[in-house]
Scaffold this motif. Structure first.
Motif, mmCIF file in Angstrom:
data_model
loop_
_atom_site.group_PDB
_atom_site.id
_atom_site.type_symbol
_atom_site.label_atom_id
_atom_site.label_comp_id
_atom_site.label_asym_id
_atom_site.label_seq_id
_atom_site.Cartn_x
_atom_site.Cartn_y
_atom_site.Cartn_z
ATOM 1 N N ILE A 163 107.818 55.094 42.688
ATOM 2 C CA ILE A 163 107.425 54.340 43.887
ATOM 3 C C ILE A 163 107.687 55.170 45.146
ATOM 4 C CG2 ILE A 163 107.982 52.302 45.275
ATOM 5 C CD1 ILE A 163 108.644 51.021 42.427
ATOM 6 N N ALA A 164 108.846 55.822 45.178
ATOM 7 C CA ALA A 164 109.191 56.632 46.354
ATOM 8 C C ALA A 164 108.220 57.804 46.512
ATOM 9 C CB ALA A 164 110.627 57.139 46.238
ATOM 10 N N HIS A 165 107.722 58.343 45.397
ATOM 11 C CA HIS A 165 106.727 59.416 45.454
ATOM 12 C C HIS A 165 105.434 58.901 46.103
ATOM 13 C CE1 HIS A 165 104.206 62.804 43.850
ATOM 14 N NE2 HIS A 165 103.286 61.840 43.823
ATOM 15 N N GLU A 166 104.977 57.723 45.678
ATOM 16 C CA GLU A 166 103.739 57.173 46.253
ATOM 17 C C GLU A 166 103.928 56.857 47.737
ATOM 18 O OE1 GLU A 166 101.158 57.562 44.684
ATOM 19 O OE2 GLU A 166 101.997 57.867 42.697
ATOM 20 N N VAL A 167 105.067 56.303 48.085
ATOM 21 C CA VAL A 167 105.358 56.048 49.504
ATOM 22 C C VAL A 167 105.443 57.379 50.251
ATOM 23 C CG1 VAL A 167 107.061 55.108 51.126
ATOM 24 C CG2 VAL A 167 106.459 53.818 49.062
ATOM 25 N N GLY A 168 105.885 58.427 49.557
ATOM 26 C CA GLY A 168 105.903 59.771 50.151
ATOM 27 C C GLY A 168 104.502 60.183 50.603
ATOM 28 N N HIS A 169 103.489 59.815 49.833
ATOM 29 C CA HIS A 169 102.109 60.105 50.259
ATOM 30 C C HIS A 169 101.764 59.338 51.544
ATOM 31 C CE1 HIS A 169 101.032 62.664 46.983
ATOM 32 N NE2 HIS A 169 101.136 61.730 46.055
ATOM 33 N N HIS A 170 102.293 58.131 51.655
ATOM 34 C CA HIS A 170 102.061 57.351 52.876
ATOM 35 C C HIS A 170 102.718 58.046 54.073
ATOM 36 C CE1 HIS A 170 101.465 53.950 55.498
ATOM 37 N NE2 HIS A 170 102.757 53.864 55.725
ATOM 38 N N VAL A 171 103.911 58.587 53.848
ATOM 39 C CA VAL A 171 104.599 59.340 54.908
ATOM 40 C C VAL A 171 103.750 60.557 55.296
ATOM 41 C CG1 VAL A 171 106.651 60.738 55.428
ATOM 42 C CG2 VAL A 171 106.902 58.531 54.255
ATOM 43 N N GLN A 172 103.221 61.259 54.300
ATOM 44 C CA GLN A 172 102.343 62.410 54.579
ATOM 45 C C GLN A 172 101.127 61.967 55.380
ATOM 46 O OE1 GLN A 172 101.760 63.469 50.405
ATOM 47 N NE2 GLN A 172 102.753 65.455 50.780
ATOM 48 N N ASN A 173 100.607 60.805 55.047
ATOM 49 C CA ASN A 173 99.435 60.280 55.747
ATOM 50 C C ASN A 173 99.767 60.043 57.213
ATOM 51 O OD1 ASN A 173 96.846 59.265 56.050
ATOM 52 N ND2 ASN A 173 97.394 57.197 55.396
ATOM 53 N N GLN A 174 100.921 59.427 57.458
ATOM 54 C CA GLN A 174 101.284 59.129 58.849
ATOM 55 C C GLN A 174 101.643 60.369 59.633
ATOM 56 O OE1 GLN A 174 103.182 55.622 60.196
ATOM 57 N NE2 GLN A 174 103.474 54.978 58.090
ATOM 58 N N LEU A 175 102.109 61.405 58.942
ATOM 59 C CA LEU A 175 102.445 62.647 59.643
ATOM 60 C C LEU A 175 101.205 63.521 59.848
ATOM 61 C CD1 LEU A 175 105.872 63.534 57.947
ATOM 62 C CD2 LEU A 175 105.482 62.491 60.195
ATOM 63 N N GLY A 176 100.055 63.058 59.379
ATOM 64 C CA GLY A 176 98.813 63.801 59.592
ATOM 65 C C GLY A 176 98.563 64.891 58.563
ATOM 66 N N ILE A 177 99.423 64.976 57.566
ATOM 67 C CA ILE A 177 99.305 66.052 56.581
ATOM 68 C C ILE A 177 98.110 65.817 55.649
ATOM 69 C CG2 ILE A 177 100.484 67.169 54.629
ATOM 70 C CD1 ILE A 177 103.140 66.384 56.178
ATOM 71 N N MET A 178 97.917 64.559 55.267
ATOM 72 C CA MET A 178 96.784 64.246 54.382
ATOM 73 C C MET A 178 95.452 64.542 55.061
ATOM 74 S SD MET A 178 97.435 61.011 52.021
ATOM 75 C CE MET A 178 97.885 61.495 50.366
ATOM 76 N N ALA A 179 95.358 64.210 56.344
ATOM 77 C CA ALA A 179 94.107 64.449 57.073
ATOM 78 C C ALA A 179 93.812 65.949 57.143
ATOM 79 C CB ALA A 179 94.194 63.857 58.479
ATOM 80 N N GLN A 180 94.857 66.741 57.368
ATOM 81 C CA GLN A 180 94.684 68.194 57.425
ATOM 82 C C GLN A 180 94.159 68.728 56.089
ATOM 83 O OE1 GLN A 180 98.648 69.070 58.978
ATOM 84 N NE2 GLN A 180 97.777 70.910 59.903
ATOM 85 N N VAL A 181 94.787 68.256 55.022
ATOM 86 C CA VAL A 181 94.381 68.697 53.689
ATOM 87 C C VAL A 181 92.938 68.276 53.411
ATOM 88 C CG1 VAL A 181 94.764 68.274 51.224
ATOM 89 C CG2 VAL A 181 96.696 68.793 52.718
ATOM 90 N N ASP A 182 92.616 67.049 53.823
ATOM 91 C CA ASP A 182 91.270 66.534 53.612
ATOM 92 C C ASP A 182 90.220 67.359 54.350
ATOM 93 O OD1 ASP A 182 91.157 64.438 51.836
ATOM 94 O OD2 ASP A 182 90.012 63.216 53.282
ATOM 95 N N ARG A 183 90.531 67.746 55.572
ATOM 96 C CA ARG A 183 89.588 68.553 56.353
ATOM 97 C C ARG A 183 89.341 69.902 55.678
ATOM 98 N NH1 ARG A 183 91.875 66.165 60.863
ATOM 99 N NH2 ARG A 183 93.471 67.755 61.122
ATOM 100 N N ALA A 184 90.415 70.482 55.155
ATOM 101 C CA ALA A 184 90.292 71.801 54.531
ATOM 102 C C ALA A 184 89.546 71.716 53.197
ATOM 103 C CB ALA A 184 91.679 72.399 54.320
ATOM 104 N N ARG A 185 89.569 70.539 52.597
ATOM 105 C CA ARG A 185 89.042 70.362 51.254
ATOM 106 C C ARG A 185 87.578 70.749 51.119
ATOM 107 N NH1 ARG A 185 90.292 65.114 47.588
ATOM 108 N NH2 ARG A 185 89.524 65.952 45.634
ATOM 109 N N SER A 186 86.783 70.414 52.155
ATOM 110 C CA SER A 186 85.338 70.647 52.060
ATOM 111 C C SER A 186 85.001 72.141 51.983
ATOM 112 C CB SER A 186 84.641 70.021 53.273
ATOM 113 O OG SER A 186 85.192 70.559 54.459
#
Ligand SMILES: [Zn+2]
Length: 287
Positions: A163-186
């Motif tokens: 559970i803490a790992h999945e919430v960790g993804h939420h933390v990454q999302n709020q810190l903007g890390i997921m968006a950065q990764v998503d932009r680079a993905r294409s």
């Protein structure tokens, strides 16, 4: 873990017992057939599909009553994850406050069999996941049994780590890390993206460790053996271990989450330091 009698999060959406009802499209038709194929593709059981294709008379999109027909064990599992979610809220609110930021609580959806998420259909076989589009963690609690029996990672703290790992993804999302990764993905090939995915996942393991560090300091939640349960779970879900078990050999270029050794090491690093600045898995070399 000491978890009984502690605060349970209000951010739990318990739709267990609802099964595939949420997927019923009024009148069936082509839409229902497509959804049925999606369910099958995602590893849904034929019963799920039947439920989708032959909706009961007058089936409408009503939310099922929570806790309907839940066994005492299922009820307890729901209470347990609500306590862990509350612990993540308390820790991340405090950590974000220290950074001058405000933490937005994620929701956690408890479902059985199949449901729909902001990121597409969810089925028990996809395992727990976080959807950044709707900021919800999706978990079929049957997975916790699977963790214990099939992946050989027993213990309440093993479940807390997931559970803490999945919430960790939420933390990454709020810190903007997921968006950065998503932009680079294409701009990446599949193989290149897999490498980035490993870094993202190892950071979520690190964040699970950071959570455990602060939760223990704030609330003394740990019993002897808990961290070992977490370490065992982190290595049980390593790509190398899972591939060896499921296909008998290992293909490092297809790794998306990291090896057992890496997952364990980053979880422990988070637990020992409790310091977000130590968790830059994107620059770490070697990883
Ligand atoms: Zn993950």
């Amino acid at each position: 873990m000491f978890w009984r009698g502690r605060r349970q999060s209000d951010n739990v959406e318990d739709i267990r017992g609802g099964g595939g009802r949420k997927l019923v499209v009024a009148g069936g038709g082509l839409g229902a057939i497509i959804i049925a194929l999606v369910v099958l593709f995602l590893g849904g059981k034929p019963e799920d599909v039947v439920r989708v294709l032959q909706p009961q008379q007058g089936a409408v999109q009503t939310a099922p009553t929570p806790h309907q027909a839940l066994s005492p064990q299922e009820k307890e599992a729901g209470e347990f994850v609500a306590v862990i979610l509350a612990d993540t809220e308390d820790v991340w609110r405090a950590v974000f406050r220290n950074m001058g930021k405000t933490y937005r609580d994620p929701k956690m959806v408890l479902f059985s069999d199949v449901t729909r998420s902001g990121c597409g259909a969810a089925s028990a076989s996809t395992g727990p996941f976080y959807c950044p589009a709707d900021e919800k963690v999706y978990i079929d609690l049957a997975f916790l049994g699977e963790l214990q029996h099939r992946l050989n990672a027993p213990g309440d703290f093993a479940a807390a780590y997931v559970i803490a790992h999945e919430v960790g993804h939420h933390v990454q999302n709020q810190l903007g890390i997921m968006a950065q990764v998503d932009r680079a993905r294409s701009r990446m090939t599949r193989a290149e993206y897999n490498h980035v995915s490993v870094r993202l996942e190892l950071q979520a393991d690190f964040l699970a460790g950071v959570w455990a560090h602060h939760a223990e300091r704030m609330k003394n939640i740990l019993e002897a053996g808990d961290i070992e349960e977490g370490m065992n779970a982190a290595s049980a879900v390593g790509d190398d271990r899972i591939q060896r078990q499921s296909q008998g050999y290992v293909q490092p270029e297809t790794f998306t989450h990291g090896t057992s050794e890496q997952r364990l090491r980053w979880f422990l690093k988070g637990y020992k330091t409790g310091d977000l600045n130590q968790g830059d898995t994107f620059r770490a070399n070697p990883l």
